[in-house]
Design a protein around this motif. Structure first.
Motif, PDB file in Angstrom:
ATOM      1  N   VAL A   1       0.844  -1.198   0.000  1.00 12.48           N
ATOM      2  CA  VAL A   1       0.000   0.000   0.000  1.00 12.48           C
ATOM      3  C   VAL A   1       0.880   1.250   0.000  1.00 12.48           C
ATOM      4  O   VAL A   1       0.595   2.229  -0.693  1.00 12.48           O
ATOM      5  N   ALA A   2       1.964   1.205   0.766  1.00  9.99           N
ATOM      6  CA  ALA A   2       2.868   2.363   0.831  1.00  9.99           C
ATOM      7  C   ALA A   2       3.431   2.697  -0.545  1.00  9.99           C
ATOM      8  O   ALA A   2       3.558   3.870  -0.902  1.00  9.99           O
ATOM      9  N   TRP A   3       3.780   1.662  -1.310  1.00 11.35           N
ATOM     10  CA  TRP A   3       4.299   1.917  -2.656  1.00 11.35           C
ATOM     11  C   TRP A   3       3.263   2.655  -3.496  1.00 11.35           C
ATOM     12  O   TRP A   3       3.576   3.643  -4.161  1.00 11.35           O
ATOM     13  N   GLU A   4       2.026   2.189  -3.453  1.00 10.29           N
ATOM     14  CA  GLU A   4       0.965   2.809  -4.254  1.00 10.29           C
ATOM     15  C   GLU A   4       0.665   4.232  -3.771  1.00 10.29           C
ATOM     16  O   GLU A   4       0.387   5.122  -4.585  1.00 10.29           O
ATOM     17  N   LEU A   5       0.712   4.455  -2.471  1.00  5.93           N
ATOM     18  CA  LEU A   5       0.499   5.798  -1.938  1.00  5.93           C
ATOM     19  C   LEU A   5       1.649   6.728  -2.317  1.00  5.93           C
ATOM     20  O   LEU A   5       1.436   7.891  -2.672  1.00  5.93           O
ATOM     21  N   HIS A   6       2.847   6.197  -2.239  1.00  2.40           N
ATOM     22  CA  HIS A   6       4.034   7.001  -2.557  1.00  2.40           C
ATOM     23  C   HIS A   6       3.990   7.481  -4.002  1.00  2.40           C
ATOM     24  O   HIS A   6       4.329   8.633  -4.290  1.00  2.40           O
ATOM     25  N   ARG A   7       3.587   6.598  -4.920  1.00  7.94           N
ATOM     26  CA  ARG A   7       3.529   7.013  -6.327  1.00  7.94           C
ATOM     27  C   ARG A   7       2.464   8.071  -6.570  1.00  7.94           C
ATOM     28  O   ARG A   7       2.477   8.731  -7.598  1.00  7.94           O
ATOM     29  N   ARG A   8       1.556   8.220  -5.614  1.00  4.39           N
ATOM     30  CA  ARG A   8       0.501   9.232  -5.754  1.00  4.39           C
ATOM     31  C   ARG A   8       0.785  10.487  -4.933  1.00  4.39           C
ATOM     32  O   ARG A   8      -0.091  11.294  -4.702  1.00  4.39           O
ATOM     33  N   GLY A   9       2.020  10.632  -4.463  1.00  7.01           N
ATOM     34  CA  GLY A   9       2.444  11.881  -3.837  1.00  7.01           C
ATOM     35  C   GLY A   9       2.436  11.921  -2.327  1.00  7.01           C
ATOM     36  O   GLY A   9       2.792  12.932  -1.733  1.00  7.01           O
ATOM     37  N   PHE A  10       2.044  10.809  -1.665  1.00 11.71           N
ATOM     38  CA  PHE A  10       2.073  10.768  -0.205  1.00 11.71           C
ATOM     39  C   PHE A  10       3.488  10.392   0.253  1.00 11.71           C
ATOM     40  O   PHE A  10       4.051   9.406  -0.219  1.00 11.71           O
ATOM     41  N   ARG A  11       4.046  11.170   1.163  1.00 14.87           N
ATOM     42  CA  ARG A  11       5.446  10.971   1.552  1.00 14.87           C
ATOM     43  C   ARG A  11       5.653  10.694   3.034  1.00 14.87           C
ATOM     44  O   ARG A  11       6.691  10.190   3.427  1.00 14.87           O
ATOM     45  N   CYS A  12       4.666  11.053   3.860  1.00 12.60           N
ATOM     46  CA  CYS A  12       4.821  10.868   5.308  1.00 12.60           C
ATOM     47  C   CYS A  12       4.003   9.659   5.748  1.00 12.60           C
ATOM     48  O   CYS A  12       2.834   9.779   6.129  1.00 12.60           O
ATOM     49  N   LEU A  13       4.609   8.478   5.646  1.00 13.99           N
ATOM     50  CA  LEU A  13       3.902   7.220   5.874  1.00 13.99           C
ATOM     51  C   LEU A  13       4.404   6.530   7.140  1.00 13.99           C
ATOM     52  O   LEU A  13       5.608   6.321   7.307  1.00 13.99           O
ATOM     53  N   HIS A  14       3.479   6.166   8.012  1.00 14.79           N
ATOM     54  CA  HIS A  14       3.766   5.360   9.190  1.00 14.79           C
ATOM     55  C   HIS A  14       3.043   4.022   9.012  1.00 14.79           C
ATOM     56  O   HIS A  14       1.995   3.965   8.373  1.00 14.79           O
ATOM     57  N   GLY A  15       3.600   2.969   9.593  1.00 12.85           N
ATOM     58  CA  GLY A  15       2.968   1.662   9.449  1.00 12.85           C
ATOM     59  C   GLY A  15       2.954   0.877  10.746  1.00 12.85           C
ATOM     60  O   GLY A  15       3.856   1.021  11.583  1.00 12.85           O
ATOM     61  N   VAL A  16       1.930   0.042  10.912  1.00 14.64           N
ATOM     62  CA  VAL A  16       1.880  -0.923  12.016  1.00 14.64           C
ATOM     63  C   VAL A  16       1.473  -2.276  11.450  1.00 14.64           C
ATOM     64  O   VAL A  16       0.723  -2.359  10.473  1.00 14.64           O
ATOM     65  N   ASP A  17       1.977  -3.336  12.059  1.00 11.50           N
ATOM     66  CA  ASP A  17       1.612  -4.694  11.649  1.00 11.50           C
ATOM     67  C   ASP A  17       1.841  -5.628  12.822  1.00 11.50           C
ATOM     68  O   ASP A  17       2.680  -5.350  13.701  1.00 11.50           O
ATOM     69  N   GLY A  18       1.137  -6.756  12.828  1.00  8.65           N
ATOM     70  CA  GLY A  18       1.296  -7.743  13.887  1.00  8.65           C
ATOM     71  C   GLY A  18       2.393  -8.749  13.617  1.00  8.65           C
ATOM     72  O   GLY A  18       2.698  -9.582  14.479  1.00  8.65           O
ATOM     73  N   SER A  19       2.991  -8.705  12.421  1.00 10.44           N
ATOM     74  CA  SER A  19       4.028  -9.657  12.034  1.00 10.44           C
ATOM     75  C   SER A  19       5.382  -8.965  11.960  1.00 10.44           C
ATOM     76  O   SER A  19       5.581  -8.050  11.159  1.00 10.44           O
ATOM     77  N   ALA A  20       6.323  -9.425  12.798  1.00 12.35           N
ATOM     78  CA  ALA A  20       7.670  -8.851  12.780  1.00 12.35           C
ATOM     79  C   ALA A  20       8.360  -9.106  11.444  1.00 12.35           C
ATOM     80  O   ALA A  20       9.121  -8.259  10.954  1.00 12.35           O
ATOM     81  N   GLY A  21       8.067 -10.253  10.836  1.00  9.22           N
ATOM     82  CA  GLY A  21       8.669 -10.578   9.541  1.00  9.22           C
ATOM     83  C   GLY A  21       8.218  -9.623   8.450  1.00  9.22           C
ATOM     84  O   GLY A  21       9.011  -9.163   7.619  1.00  9.22           O
ATOM     85  N   MET A  22       6.916  -9.316   8.440  1.00 11.94           N
ATOM     86  CA  MET A  22       6.394  -8.361   7.467  1.00 11.94           C
ATOM     87  C   MET A  22       6.991  -6.974   7.693  1.00 11.94           C
ATOM     88  O   MET A  22       7.355  -6.267   6.747  1.00 11.94           O
ATOM     89  N   LEU A  23       7.104  -6.560   8.958  1.00  9.79           N
ATOM     90  CA  LEU A  23       7.660  -5.241   9.266  1.00  9.79           C
ATOM     91  C   LEU A  23       9.113  -5.129   8.815  1.00  9.79           C
ATOM     92  O   LEU A  23       9.549  -4.064   8.356  1.00  9.79           O
ATOM     93  N   GLU A  24       9.853  -6.217   8.942  1.00  6.87           N
ATOM     94  CA  GLU A  24      11.250  -6.203   8.493  1.00  6.87           C
ATOM     95  C   GLU A  24      11.323  -5.943   6.991  1.00  6.87           C
ATOM     96  O   GLU A  24      12.162  -5.160   6.515  1.00  6.87           O
TER      97      GLU A  24
END
Length: 264
Positions: free
Chosen positions: A106-129
């Motif tokens: 999702v961050a990639w798609e948002l970034h290509r549309r001009g969003f630059r200040c992105l924070h993320g949360v997830d329950g999987s440490a592997g995904m976050l890495e």
């Protein structure tokens, strides 16, 4: 024909997706996502969307046989496009929270549309890495949704996204008030869920909760877009009318600018 549904997918992909959908407990799902992280993503590129007999796919170049690419998973593209359409410019300074961010699709798609200040949360440490390795996020936190509150202050984000995680056995619909809590008044929330048979009970429960919050004037619905070609089905039972795909829906809500105070 319906009998060929899922047969075009590599058996290992079908098995991994089925295992995640089958797992009945949240810890089991998180363990599977941790193991899936390295194979999960599709690698973005610059090529325009390719045409097939089915739907128009998102503008991504698949450079390796990753699982999500094989599934033709369109939710990140559809959600980001919908949010960008609703969101007033400018976007670069807007603060967004990508809930259940996974590896950063999702961050990639948002970034290509001009969003630059992105924070993320997830329950999987592997995904976050994996998400951290993209360099797209300014902040990433581990958070098991439904068990603990979002690690953010109230009215902190201009927009919040939850793409791909609102489903049976995943993120409960009880998290909606917490999503609203961290959203600024007038801010936007972009949510998705699937409409395949095994998720219909959850979808009905989710939509009841969405409607209740709208009735209480916590937010206003801007969009509820059903999408037939959401991702490829892995079984005949999950396919929408024999198309070989499952359907889904994108919701866009705007938090009401003035909090509604109950009388008495």
């Amino acid at each position: 024909v319906a009998s060929g549904i899922g047969m075009g997918l590599p058996a290992a992909v079908r098995d991994r997706v089925a295992a995640v959908h089958r797992s009945s407990t949240l810890p089991e799902r998180l363990r599977l996502y941790d193991g899936w992280a390295a194979r999960y993503e599709q690698v973005p590129g610059t090529q325009q969307g390719r045409e097939r007999r089915g739907p128009r796919l998102s503008p991504l170049t698949v450079v390796s046989p990753q699982d999500v690419a094989a599934l033709e998973y369109r939710a990140p593209y559809l959600a980001a496009a919908s949010l960008a359409f609703a969101f007033p410019a400018p976007r670069a300074g807007a603060r967004l929270l990508d809930v259940a961010c996974g590896t950063g699709l999702v961050a990639w798609e948002l970034h290509r549309r001009g969003f630059r200040c992105l924070h993320g949360v997830d329950g999987s440490a592997g995904m976050l890495e994996r998400a951290r390795s993209t360099g797209l996020y300014q902040d990433l936190r581990l958070c098991v949704l439904g068990r603990e509150p979002l690690p953010a202050p109230a009215e902190h984000y201009d927009a919040v996204t939850v793409v791909g995680a609102l489903g049976e056995g995943q993120v409960p619909s009880t998290v909606l008030p917490d999503l609203l809590r961290v959203t600024k008044p007038g801010g936007f929330l972009c949510l998705t869920t699937r409409s395949n048979p095994s998720n219909l009970r959850y979808k009905a429960e989710l939509e009841a909760a969405l409607a209740q919050l709208e009735r209480s004037r916590a937010w206003q619905k801007l969009l509820a877009q059903e999408v037939e070609y959401w991702e490829r089905a892995t079984t005949e039972e999950e396919s929408t009318q024999g198309t070989g795909y499952i359907s889904g829906v994108v919701y866009i809500y705007q938090k009401c600018p003035v909090p509604h105070l109950e009388e008495g």
